[in-house]
Motif scaffolding. Structure first.
Motif, short mmCIF file in Angstrom:
data_model
loop_
_atom_site.label_atom_id
_atom_site.label_comp_id
_atom_site.label_asym_id
_atom_site.label_seq_id
_atom_site.Cartn_x
_atom_site.Cartn_y
_atom_site.Cartn_z
N ASP A 12 0.87 -1.17 0.00
CA ASP A 12 0.00 0.00 0.00
C ASP A 12 0.92 1.23 0.00
OD1 ASP A 12 -2.36 1.66 0.57
OD2 ASP A 12 -1.52 1.82 2.59
N ASN A 133 -5.34 2.47 -3.41
CA ASN A 133 -6.69 2.91 -3.72
C ASN A 133 -6.71 4.41 -3.96
OD1 ASN A 133 -7.85 0.39 -3.48
ND2 ASN A 133 -9.06 0.87 -1.66
N GLU A 164 -11.69 -1.49 -6.49
CA GLU A 164 -10.53 -1.18 -5.64
C GLU A 164 -10.40 -2.24 -4.55
OE1 GLU A 164 -9.73 3.49 -5.72
OE2 GLU A 164 -11.40 2.98 -4.40
N LYS A 165 -9.31 -2.15 -3.77
CA LYS A 165 -9.20 -2.97 -2.56
C LYS A 165 -10.41 -2.69 -1.68
CE LYS A 165 -5.26 -0.89 -1.52
NZ LYS A 165 -4.04 -0.45 -0.81
N PRO A 166 -11.07 -3.66 -1.06
CA PRO A 166 -10.63 -5.04 -0.84
C PRO A 166 -11.17 -6.07 -1.85
CG PRO A 166 -12.49 -4.58 0.57
CD PRO A 166 -12.24 -3.32 -0.23
N PHE A 171 -6.59 -7.62 -6.78
CA PHE A 171 -5.43 -8.42 -6.35
C PHE A 171 -5.07 -9.46 -7.41
CE2 PHE A 171 -7.00 -6.62 -2.43
CZ PHE A 171 -5.85 -6.37 -1.69
N MET A 187 0.56 -9.22 1.04
CA MET A 187 0.07 -7.84 1.02
C MET A 187 0.49 -7.13 2.29
SD MET A 187 -1.71 -5.48 -0.56
CE MET A 187 -1.70 -3.78 0.07
N THR A 194 -9.13 -2.51 3.95
CA THR A 194 -8.82 -2.62 2.52
C THR A 194 -7.64 -3.55 2.25
OG1 THR A 194 -7.47 -0.61 2.60
CG2 THR A 194 -9.78 -0.37 1.96
N ASP A 195 -6.52 -3.31 2.92
CA ASP A 195 -5.30 -4.08 2.64
C ASP A 195 -5.39 -5.51 3.17
OD1 ASP A 195 -4.04 -1.78 1.54
OD2 ASP A 195 -3.63 -1.07 3.56
N GLY A 198 -8.63 -7.32 1.93
CA GLY A 198 -8.43 -7.60 0.50
C GLY A 198 -7.50 -8.76 0.25
N THR A 207 -0.87 -11.76 4.89
CA THR A 207 -1.14 -10.33 5.01
C THR A 207 -0.32 -9.80 6.18
OG1 THR A 207 -3.04 -10.83 6.44
CG2 THR A 207 -3.50 -10.48 4.09
#
Length: 261
Positions: A12, A133, A164-166, A171, A187, A194-195, A198, A207
């Motif tokens: 991000d 995003n 966009e994310k998520p 992805f 990620m 979102t991150d 997502g 993540t």
């Protein structure tokens, strides 16, 4: 099913690689100073105007098909001034405030030297992708301002994609771009919504939540695989993942080579 090592890391941008919040605070102070010194507003009035703009930015819903981001954000300032001071709308002053805020924020967006060094080292072993995003124009200006393009194999801006994310689709688009599988990607970002969500939605290998405050509530949701307090802690986390993969491969090898009974 085989065990995948990490082949790509998605980062991000805002408040992960660059401190957008701090740059925004400096930009707001610059506008407050200008409203006082040049336009003779009281400090209280100037701060109320800026507080209102920040509230509008947080709730912002932007449809680029209907209005460009510049017009929308000048309108935030115009409304905030009128709501605070009353009287006629002052579009010229609103535009002046917006462009001063924008220019100062971009000037203060920097990719720290130690972060640049970390990205350079990481890229020797894995592919790096920037996934952010936001509005196309706004995010591209930030990317240019912090000069982060040379550190990435690809850059993907949510405002240029269908979702966009998520959403998993963005992805998977990133995976296709780099020629990797979701189970080979990590990620990294500061937003759980979102991150992290997502990355989980898309079935990524892991993540990593950047939580600079490190006062983690006990019931965070969604739950990231790893939590770090500084982006510079990421290489150690990736090493930990690699050790897990090697340990699993070693165990599989032992199991596979044991004689049948």
């Amino acid at each position: 099913m085989g065990v995948h090592g990490v082949k790509a890391v998605f980062f991000d941008l805002d408040n992960t690689l660059v401190d957008t919040a701090a740059a925004g605070r400096r930009a707001i102070e610059e506008v407050i100073n200008a409203l006082q010194s040049k336009h003779h507003y009281g400090e209280g009035e100037a701060r109320v105007i800026c507080d209102k703009v920040q509230a509008k930015l947080l709730k912002e819903c932007h449809d680029p098909a209907k209005m460009c981001i510049t017009d929308l954000r000048i309108s935030h300032w115009e409304e905030a001034i009128q709501e605070t001071i009353g009287g006629e709308a002052n579009r010229n002053l609103a535009a002046e405030c917006y462009f001063l805020w924008k220019r100062t924020r971009l000037q203060n967006l920097t990719l720290a030297e130690d972060t640049r060094g970390m990205l350079t080292e990481l890229r020797k072993g894995v592919r790096l992708l920037l996934l952010t995003n936001g509005d196309k124009q706004t995010q591209r200006e930030k990317i240019e301002a912090c000069a982060c393009q040379p550190y990435f194999d690809a850059i993907v801006v949510g405002g240029e994609q269908k979702e966009e994310k998520p959403a998993p689709s963005i992805f998977h688009y990133c995976c296709d771009l780099l020629g990797v599988q979701p189970a080979e990607c990590v990620m990294v970002g500061d937003s759980l919504d979102t991150d992290i969500q997502g990355g989980l939605n898309a079935g990524l290998k892991a993540t990593v939540w950047l939580n600079k405050a490190m006062t983690t509530p006990g019931d965070i949701s969604p739950v990231p695989h790893y939590i770090i307090s500084s982006i510079l802690d990421l290489p150690a986390v990736l090493q930990k993942m690699e050790h897990k993969v090697n340990a699993k491969l070693g165990a599989d090898h032992v199991d596979g080579s044991s004689p049948a009974h």
